[in-house]
Design a protein around this motif. Structure first.
Motif, PDB file in Angstrom:
ATOM      1  N   MET A  86     -10.694  -2.992  20.670  1.00 47.12           N
ATOM      2  CA  MET A  86     -11.084  -3.437  19.357  1.00 47.12           C
ATOM      3  C   MET A  86      -9.985  -3.135  18.340  1.00 47.12           C
ATOM      4  O   MET A  86      -9.688  -3.964  17.493  1.00 47.12           O
ATOM      5  CB  MET A  86     -12.404  -2.749  18.970  1.00 47.12           C
ATOM      6  CG  MET A  86     -12.918  -3.192  17.665  1.00 47.12           C
ATOM      7  SD  MET A  86     -13.179  -4.960  17.736  1.00 47.12           S
ATOM      8  CE  MET A  86     -14.331  -5.200  16.498  1.00 47.12           C
ATOM      9  N   LEU A  87      -9.406  -1.956  18.436  1.00 48.75           N
ATOM     10  CA  LEU A  87      -8.338  -1.589  17.511  1.00 48.75           C
ATOM     11  C   LEU A  87      -7.131  -2.505  17.692  1.00 48.75           C
ATOM     12  O   LEU A  87      -6.536  -2.965  16.713  1.00 48.75           O
ATOM     13  CB  LEU A  87      -7.928  -0.123  17.719  1.00 48.75           C
ATOM     14  CG  LEU A  87      -6.865   0.412  16.778  1.00 48.75           C
ATOM     15  CD1 LEU A  87      -7.311   0.277  15.327  1.00 48.75           C
ATOM     16  CD2 LEU A  87      -6.561   1.861  17.104  1.00 48.75           C
ATOM     17  N   SER A 143      -7.963  -5.924  16.096  1.00 44.20           N
ATOM     18  CA  SER A 143      -7.915  -5.912  14.631  1.00 44.20           C
ATOM     19  C   SER A 143      -6.476  -5.764  14.121  1.00 44.20           C
ATOM     20  O   SER A 143      -6.115  -6.329  13.087  1.00 44.20           O
ATOM     21  CB  SER A 143      -8.809  -4.811  14.062  1.00 44.20           C
ATOM     22  OG  SER A 143      -8.389  -3.548  14.497  1.00 44.20           O
ATOM     23  N   THR A 144      -5.642  -5.042  14.850  1.00 45.80           N
ATOM     24  CA  THR A 144      -4.225  -4.920  14.470  1.00 45.80           C
ATOM     25  C   THR A 144      -3.533  -6.275  14.564  1.00 45.80           C
ATOM     26  O   THR A 144      -2.788  -6.667  13.665  1.00 45.80           O
ATOM     27  CB  THR A 144      -3.511  -3.892  15.369  1.00 45.80           C
ATOM     28  OG1 THR A 144      -4.149  -2.627  15.205  1.00 45.80           O
ATOM     29  CG2 THR A 144      -2.037  -3.770  15.016  1.00 45.80           C
ATOM     30  N   VAL A 151      -4.937  -9.228  14.359  1.00 47.93           N
ATOM     31  CA  VAL A 151      -5.447 -10.093  13.285  1.00 47.93           C
ATOM     32  C   VAL A 151      -4.748  -9.742  11.981  1.00 47.93           C
ATOM     33  O   VAL A 151      -4.303 -10.616  11.233  1.00 47.93           O
ATOM     34  CB  VAL A 151      -6.983  -9.944  13.140  1.00 47.93           C
ATOM     35  CG1 VAL A 151      -7.471 -10.587  11.848  1.00 47.93           C
ATOM     36  CG2 VAL A 151      -7.694 -10.549  14.338  1.00 47.93           C
ATOM     37  N   HIS A 152      -4.614  -8.451  11.691  1.00 46.78           N
ATOM     38  CA  HIS A 152      -3.969  -7.992  10.452  1.00 46.78           C
ATOM     39  C   HIS A 152      -2.503  -8.456  10.384  1.00 46.78           C
ATOM     40  O   HIS A 152      -2.005  -8.837   9.334  1.00 46.78           O
ATOM     41  CB  HIS A 152      -4.048  -6.468  10.357  1.00 46.78           C
ATOM     42  CG  HIS A 152      -3.374  -5.900   9.154  1.00 46.78           C
ATOM     43  ND1 HIS A 152      -3.872  -6.063   7.878  1.00 46.78           N
ATOM     44  CD2 HIS A 152      -2.242  -5.193   9.030  1.00 46.78           C
ATOM     45  CE1 HIS A 152      -3.068  -5.473   7.015  1.00 46.78           C
ATOM     46  NE2 HIS A 152      -2.066  -4.920   7.692  1.00 46.78           N
ATOM     47  N   ARG A 197      -8.632 -15.578  13.236  1.00 44.02           N
ATOM     48  CA  ARG A 197     -10.063 -15.306  13.373  1.00 44.02           C
ATOM     49  C   ARG A 197     -10.732 -16.487  14.068  1.00 44.02           C
ATOM     50  O   ARG A 197     -10.426 -17.631  13.793  1.00 44.02           O
ATOM     51  CB  ARG A 197     -10.700 -15.072  12.020  1.00 44.02           C
ATOM     52  CG  ARG A 197     -10.220 -13.801  11.381  1.00 44.02           C
ATOM     53  CD  ARG A 197     -11.007 -13.494  10.129  1.00 44.02           C
ATOM     54  NE  ARG A 197     -10.498 -12.307   9.490  1.00 44.02           N
ATOM     55  CZ  ARG A 197     -10.905 -11.085   9.751  1.00 44.02           C
ATOM     56  NH1 ARG A 197     -11.841 -10.892  10.654  1.00 44.02           N
ATOM     57  NH2 ARG A 197     -10.389 -10.054   9.127  1.00 44.02           N
ATOM     58  N   THR A 248     -12.819 -12.901  17.653  1.00 43.84           N
ATOM     59  CA  THR A 248     -13.055 -11.873  16.631  1.00 43.84           C
ATOM     60  C   THR A 248     -14.511 -11.781  16.207  1.00 43.84           C
ATOM     61  O   THR A 248     -14.913 -10.783  15.626  1.00 43.84           O
ATOM     62  CB  THR A 248     -12.188 -12.130  15.381  1.00 43.84           C
ATOM     63  OG1 THR A 248     -12.503 -13.410  14.844  1.00 43.84           O
ATOM     64  CG2 THR A 248     -10.714 -12.053  15.723  1.00 43.84           C
ATOM     65  N   GLN A 279     -17.227 -11.769  18.275  1.00 47.37           N
ATOM     66  CA  GLN A 279     -17.742 -10.836  19.270  1.00 47.37           C
ATOM     67  C   GLN A 279     -19.258 -10.792  19.359  1.00 47.37           C
ATOM     68  O   GLN A 279     -19.854  -9.762  19.647  1.00 47.37           O
ATOM     69  CB  GLN A 279     -17.167  -9.441  19.023  1.00 47.37           C
ATOM     70  CG  GLN A 279     -15.665  -9.427  19.142  1.00 47.37           C
ATOM     71  CD  GLN A 279     -15.078  -8.046  19.094  1.00 47.37           C
ATOM     72  OE1 GLN A 279     -15.786  -7.058  19.044  1.00 47.37           O
ATOM     73  NE2 GLN A 279     -13.775  -7.971  19.131  1.00 47.37           N
TER      74      GLN A 279
END
Length: 145
Positions: free
Chosen positions: A1-2, A5-6, A8-9, A15, A19, A21
């Motif tokens: 998950m981390l 999200s990294t 995506v950032h 997205r 994302t 989920q």
């Protein structure tokens, strides 16, 4: 998950389905228990689908910090849970379903006799369509977004 999200950032992943989920499930979690003899449809650990019981939208009934017991012969559990009486919509399959506050089925069983002992509490608070639960003065329609 981390890692997701990294990415995506940093703009490496857009997205979308990966994302959102909504397909995540917890069937193997120690927080779920499937006791039905012939489970069909939604199982303990699955995310709950929406539907209607006696004209009430299930997502409205599930919204809040409480657990919700759904099924035609669902008993009252206590002030920490709502009871929605009526047959679960078709995607669920037969049985009783105890929905956790985050929207996943925590327990599914054939009858209320199969409810795990740790789930029973003293007190009598039931929620049925069109009534108010003693644990919450708001009706479903007032809590709707």
């Amino acid at each position: 998950m981390l890692g997701l999200s990294t990415r995506v950032h940093r703009g490496q992943v857009r997205r979308g389905e990966a994302t959102v989920q909504l397909g995540l499930g917890y069937r193997d979690s120690s927080l779920t228990e499937e006791t039905r003899t012939d489970p069909a449809g939604v199982r303990a650990g699955d995310r709950t689908p929406d539907g209607r019981v006696d004209g009430v939208r299930l997502f409205d009934a599930f919204r809040g910090p409480h657990w919700t017991l759904l099924g035609p012969d669902a008993p009252e559990l206590g002030p920490w849970a709502r009871t929605v009486r009526g047959p679960a919509p078709e995607p669920y399959g037969p049985g009783l379903f105890l929905v956790r506050p985050e929207g996943y089925v925590g327990w599914a069983g054939d009858t209320a006799a199969g409810l795990p002992p740790y789930l029973t509490r003293l007190g009598r608070t039931a929620w049925t369509p069109g009534t108010r639960a003693r644990s919450s003065p708001a009706t479903v329609s007032q809590r709707s977004r």
